[in-house]
Motif scaffolding. Structure first.
Motif, PDB file in Angstrom:
ATOM      1  N   ARG A 145     -20.166  31.451  -8.165  1.00 33.03           N
ATOM      2  CA  ARG A 145     -19.309  31.010  -7.927  1.00 33.03           C
ATOM      3  C   ARG A 145     -17.690  30.765  -8.069  1.00 33.03           C
ATOM      4  O   ARG A 145     -16.333  31.007  -7.799  1.00 33.03           O
ATOM      5  N   HIS A 146     -18.249  30.827  -9.536  1.00 30.77           N
ATOM      6  CA  HIS A 146     -16.814  30.760 -10.564  1.00 30.77           C
ATOM      7  C   HIS A 146     -15.324  31.387  -9.818  1.00 30.77           C
ATOM      8  O   HIS A 146     -15.884  32.990 -10.223  1.00 30.77           O
ATOM      9  N   PRO A 147     -14.090  31.072  -9.763  1.00 34.78           N
ATOM     10  CA  PRO A 147     -13.007  32.319  -9.462  1.00 34.78           C
ATOM     11  C   PRO A 147     -12.777  33.264 -10.525  1.00 34.78           C
ATOM     12  O   PRO A 147     -12.871  34.246 -10.552  1.00 34.78           O
ATOM     13  N   ASP A 148     -13.094  32.759 -12.003  1.00 36.03           N
ATOM     14  CA  ASP A 148     -12.594  34.018 -12.763  1.00 36.03           C
ATOM     15  C   ASP A 148     -13.780  33.819 -13.827  1.00 36.03           C
ATOM     16  O   ASP A 148     -13.031  33.032 -14.677  1.00 36.03           O
ATOM     17  N   PRO A 149     -15.017  34.056 -14.354  1.00 37.01           N
ATOM     18  CA  PRO A 149     -15.844  33.645 -15.588  1.00 37.01           C
ATOM     19  C   PRO A 149     -15.146  34.542 -16.590  1.00 37.01           C
ATOM     20  O   PRO A 149     -16.057  34.253 -17.689  1.00 37.01           O
ATOM     21  N   GLY A 150     -14.964  35.339 -16.475  1.00 36.38           N
ATOM     22  CA  GLY A 150     -14.131  36.353 -17.142  1.00 36.38           C
ATOM     23  C   GLY A 150     -16.207  37.436 -17.784  1.00 36.38           C
ATOM     24  O   GLY A 150     -16.386  37.582 -16.823  1.00 36.38           O
ATOM     25  N   CYS A 151     -15.865  37.872 -18.851  1.00 39.06           N
ATOM     26  CA  CYS A 151     -17.627  38.303 -19.450  1.00 39.06           C
ATOM     27  C   CYS A 151     -17.785  36.899 -20.315  1.00 39.06           C
ATOM     28  O   CYS A 151     -17.326  37.212 -21.153  1.00 39.06           O
ATOM     29  N   LEU A 152     -18.736  36.277 -19.619  1.00 32.86           N
ATOM     30  CA  LEU A 152     -19.410  34.738 -20.014  1.00 32.86           C
ATOM     31  C   LEU A 152     -20.359  34.901 -20.570  1.00 32.86           C
ATOM     32  O   LEU A 152     -21.226  35.495 -19.485  1.00 32.86           O
ATOM     33  N   ILE A 153     -20.504  34.748 -21.808  1.00 28.50           N
ATOM     34  CA  ILE A 153     -22.234  34.517 -21.805  1.00 28.50           C
ATOM     35  C   ILE A 153     -22.747  32.633 -21.752  1.00 28.50           C
ATOM     36  O   ILE A 153     -21.909  31.582 -22.913  1.00 28.50           O
ATOM     37  N   VAL A 154     -23.645  32.303 -21.301  1.00 33.16           N
ATOM     38  CA  VAL A 154     -23.872  30.502 -21.972  1.00 33.16           C
ATOM     39  C   VAL A 154     -25.512  30.855 -21.713  1.00 33.16           C
ATOM     40  O   VAL A 154     -26.256  31.432 -21.400  1.00 33.16           O
ATOM     41  N   ASN A 155     -26.083  28.978 -22.625  1.00 29.62           N
ATOM     42  CA  ASN A 155     -26.983  29.252 -22.633  1.00 29.62           C
ATOM     43  C   ASN A 155     -27.739  28.758 -20.926  1.00 29.62           C
ATOM     44  O   ASN A 155     -27.246  28.249 -20.280  1.00 29.62           O
ATOM     45  N   GLY A 156     -28.996  29.292 -21.199  1.00 30.19           N
ATOM     46  CA  GLY A 156     -30.108  28.696 -19.794  1.00 30.19           C
ATOM     47  C   GLY A 156     -30.939  28.003 -19.851  1.00 30.19           C
ATOM     48  O   GLY A 156     -31.940  28.482 -20.096  1.00 30.19           O
ATOM     49  N   TYR A 157     -30.904  27.218 -19.787  1.00 30.68           N
ATOM     50  CA  TYR A 157     -31.229  25.747 -20.493  1.00 30.68           C
ATOM     51  C   TYR A 157     -31.238  24.434 -18.904  1.00 30.68           C
ATOM     52  O   TYR A 157     -30.176  24.045 -18.827  1.00 30.68           O
ATOM     53  N   SER A 158     -32.474  23.535 -18.792  1.00 32.56           N
ATOM     54  CA  SER A 158     -31.638  22.381 -18.750  1.00 32.56           C
ATOM     55  C   SER A 158     -31.043  21.015 -19.726  1.00 32.56           C
ATOM     56  O   SER A 158     -30.669  21.716 -20.961  1.00 32.56           O
ATOM     57  N   ALA A 159     -30.800  20.248 -19.139  1.00 31.16           N
ATOM     58  CA  ALA A 159     -30.210  19.161 -19.747  1.00 31.16           C
ATOM     59  C   ALA A 159     -31.423  18.583 -20.432  1.00 31.16           C
ATOM     60  O   ALA A 159     -31.221  17.695 -20.878  1.00 31.16           O
ATOM     61  N   ASN A 160     -31.591  18.993 -21.759  1.00 28.41           N
ATOM     62  CA  ASN A 160     -32.270  18.797 -22.522  1.00 28.41           C
ATOM     63  C   ASN A 160     -32.691  18.046 -23.641  1.00 28.41           C
ATOM     64  O   ASN A 160     -31.822  18.020 -24.691  1.00 28.41           O
ATOM     65  N   THR A 161     -32.913  16.636 -23.647  1.00 25.02           N
ATOM     66  CA  THR A 161     -32.724  16.091 -25.081  1.00 25.02           C
ATOM     67  C   THR A 161     -32.931  16.698 -26.419  1.00 25.02           C
ATOM     68  O   THR A 161     -32.358  16.899 -27.240  1.00 25.02           O
ATOM     69  N   ARG A 162     -34.039  17.323 -26.414  1.00 31.63           N
ATOM     70  CA  ARG A 162     -33.605  18.177 -27.659  1.00 31.63           C
ATOM     71  C   ARG A 162     -33.071  19.381 -27.396  1.00 31.63           C
ATOM     72  O   ARG A 162     -33.754  19.962 -29.004  1.00 31.63           O
ATOM     73  N   LEU A 163     -32.209  19.864 -27.214  1.00 30.05           N
ATOM     74  CA  LEU A 163     -31.594  21.238 -27.168  1.00 30.05           C
ATOM     75  C   LEU A 163     -31.292  21.440 -28.317  1.00 30.05           C
ATOM     76  O   LEU A 163     -31.002  20.802 -29.575  1.00 30.05           O
ATOM     77  N   LYS A 164     -31.476  22.991 -29.025  1.00 28.69           N
ATOM     78  CA  LYS A 164     -31.040  23.189 -30.146  1.00 28.69           C
ATOM     79  C   LYS A 164     -29.855  23.974 -30.239  1.00 28.69           C
ATOM     80  O   LYS A 164     -29.699  24.883 -31.230  1.00 28.69           O
ATOM     81  N   THR A 165     -29.001  23.793 -28.914  1.00 32.71           N
ATOM     82  CA  THR A 165     -27.883  24.901 -29.550  1.00 32.71           C
ATOM     83  C   THR A 165     -26.579  23.512 -29.141  1.00 32.71           C
ATOM     84  O   THR A 165     -27.153  22.413 -28.614  1.00 32.71           O
ATOM     85  N   HIS A 166     -25.280  24.476 -28.979  1.00 32.84           N
ATOM     86  CA  HIS A 166     -24.399  24.003 -28.475  1.00 32.84           C
ATOM     87  C   HIS A 166     -23.261  24.549 -27.894  1.00 32.84           C
ATOM     88  O   HIS A 166     -22.861  25.430 -28.514  1.00 32.84           O
ATOM     89  N   ASP A 167     -22.376  23.677 -27.737  1.00 36.56           N
ATOM     90  CA  ASP A 167     -20.615  24.465 -26.927  1.00 36.56           C
ATOM     91  C   ASP A 167     -21.818  25.792 -25.982  1.00 36.56           C
ATOM     92  O   ASP A 167     -21.054  27.009 -26.113  1.00 36.56           O
ATOM     93  N   PRO A 168     -22.644  25.094 -25.151  1.00 32.16           N
ATOM     94  CA  PRO A 168     -23.105  26.303 -23.866  1.00 32.16           C
ATOM     95  C   PRO A 168     -22.498  27.257 -22.995  1.00 32.16           C
ATOM     96  O   PRO A 168     -22.784  27.601 -22.541  1.00 32.16           O
ATOM     97  N   ASN A 169     -20.986  26.261 -22.987  1.00 31.16           N
ATOM     98  CA  ASN A 169     -20.380  27.267 -22.216  1.00 31.16           C
ATOM     99  C   ASN A 169     -20.308  26.585 -20.707  1.00 31.16           C
ATOM    100  O   ASN A 169     -19.513  27.113 -19.629  1.00 31.16           O
ATOM    101  N   TRP A 170     -20.873  25.636 -20.469  1.00 31.54           N
ATOM    102  CA  TRP A 170     -21.612  25.000 -19.072  1.00 31.54           C
ATOM    103  C   TRP A 170     -20.534  24.268 -18.431  1.00 31.54           C
ATOM    104  O   TRP A 170     -20.328  24.010 -17.091  1.00 31.54           O
ATOM    105  N   ASP A 171     -19.654  23.704 -19.727  1.00 33.64           N
ATOM    106  CA  ASP A 171     -18.544  22.960 -18.703  1.00 33.64           C
ATOM    107  C   ASP A 171     -17.859  24.271 -18.272  1.00 33.64           C
ATOM    108  O   ASP A 171     -17.019  23.977 -17.086  1.00 33.64           O
ATOM    109  N   PHE A 172     -17.165  25.056 -18.879  1.00 36.95           N
ATOM    110  CA  PHE A 172     -16.127  25.789 -18.499  1.00 36.95           C
ATOM    111  C   PHE A 172     -16.348  26.645 -16.954  1.00 36.95           C
ATOM    112  O   PHE A 172     -16.232  27.043 -16.262  1.00 36.95           O
ATOM    113  N   LEU A 173     -17.529  26.838 -16.810  1.00 29.37           N
ATOM    114  CA  LEU A 173     -18.721  27.240 -16.037  1.00 29.37           C
ATOM    115  C   LEU A 173     -18.696  26.315 -14.490  1.00 29.37           C
ATOM    116  O   LEU A 173     -18.883  26.810 -13.309  1.00 29.37           O
ATOM    117  N   GLY A 174     -18.967  25.714 -15.306  1.00 26.88           N
ATOM    118  CA  GLY A 174     -18.958  24.592 -14.168  1.00 26.88           C
ATOM    119  C   GLY A 174     -20.785  24.384 -13.445  1.00 26.88           C
ATOM    120  O   GLY A 174     -21.025  23.355 -12.406  1.00 26.88           O
TER     121      GLY A 174
END
Ligand SMILES: NC(=O)c1ccc[n+]([C@@H]2O[C@H](COP(=O)([O-])OP(=O)(O)OC[C@H]3O[C@@H](n4cnc5c(N)ncnc54)[C@H](O)[C@@H]3O)[C@@H](O)[C@H]2O)c1
Length: 275
Positions: free
Chosen positions: A197-226
């Protein structure tokens, strides 16, 4: 911008675990789903059209792409595979899907990449998709190959894409590591829906996780993607503990695996030829 009422979305690997969850999540909103898998499977609703084909069959993929505006590429081998199968499906098949999509005029590609694209980073480093890839296996290296093809498609052909570096897709978390890397059935559908649905994601890489308390990654590009995940692996912590799984040692910074890729980062790919 894609129109869920009008545009045809083609999903490869649609009979698999993620494909099945995705169809459950998407079919009420996306009115035209064309589904490809090598194993025979049945449509679950009137807006699903099934095609039994090998993604490495160029002629079959050319035919399947007719009228398609978006592709979700899930087909691949994982877990137990020979290197020949890995190359045939995850490289040759990926190439054929992407090329027939490009030549067929597809505008959006969503690609099931993997956290094994960065699996050799130590778990103590909180990595982000902005860092260079560091694959932990040929499986991971070929996922990076797919991401790289999509960068070229964006720069040279203006095709928008989202590569999903999926962690551990399961109906429930299964071990200590997946308390950090779990992606739930509901959230994988939300992630792909946002990517389409995003109108223009460009060429985006995002992490594919649920909202896990123990995430070991950051800035996953989720906000930009919606992308707004609703599930959290931590809700299963007590169940896992009751099953005898050690879920408490990460609280003392003792991780099951020293790298992000888990066992992949240590497994022998194929023995070296000696002598
Ligand atoms: N499950 C995970 O935790 C996870 C994690 C990271 C990435 N991924 C990626 O997500 C994708 C889907 O994974 P999954 O868990 O649903 O796997 P799965 O094995 O359940 O599904 C894969 C599907 O692809 C189909 N397929 C295999 N070879 C094919 C071919 N040559 N032509 C057409 N279809 C073919 C299979 O029949 C199967 O239905 C894969 O690309 C995988 O690498 C999965």
């Amino acid at each position: 911008m894609l129109d869920p009422q009008r545009d045809i979305v083609l999903i490869t690997g649609a009979a698999g675990a993620i494909g099945t969850a995705l169809r459950d999540g998407l079919r009420a909103h996306w009115r035209h789903l064309r589904l490809v898998d090598i194993k025979p499977f049945q449509p679950q609703s009137a807006n699903e059209q099934t095609v039994v084909a090998d993604v490495a069959d160029r002629a079959a993929m050319e035919a399947a792409m007719h009228g398609v505006r978006a592709v979700v590429h899930l087909a691949g081998v994982l877990g137990d595979y020979t290197l020949e199968d890995l190359f045939r499906v995850n490289v040759r098949g990926l190439f054929d899907v992407f090329e027939t999509a490009r030549l067929g005029g597809v505008e959006r590609i969503v690609f099931a990449s993997s956290n094994h694209a960065f699996g050799c980073y130590p778990i103590t480093e909180r990595v982000t998709p902005a860092l260079p890839p560091r694959p932990d296996s040929l499986y991971g290296a070929f996922k990076v190959f797919g991401e790289t093809m999509l960068q070229t498609y964006y720069d040279r052909h203006g095709i928008r894409s989202v590569s999903l570096r999926i962690g551990t897709y399961r109906t429930k978390p299964i071990d200590q590591r997946s308390l950090a890397t779990w992606l739930s059935p509901g959230d994988v559908a939300r992630l792909v829906d946002a990517s389409l649905r995003h109108p223009d994601p460009g060429c985006l890489i995002v992490n594919g996780y649920s909202a896990n308390t123990r995430l070991k990654t950051h800035d996953p590009n989720w906000d930009f993607l919606g992308y707004k995940p609703l599930d959290n692996a931590e809700d299963y912590r007590d169940t896992l503990r009751a099953a005898g799984i050690d879920v408490d040692s990460p609280d003392r910074e003792e991780w099951e695996w020293p790298e992000h890729g888990g066992s992949h980062a240590r497994a022998p790919e194929r023995p070296a030829r000696r002598g």
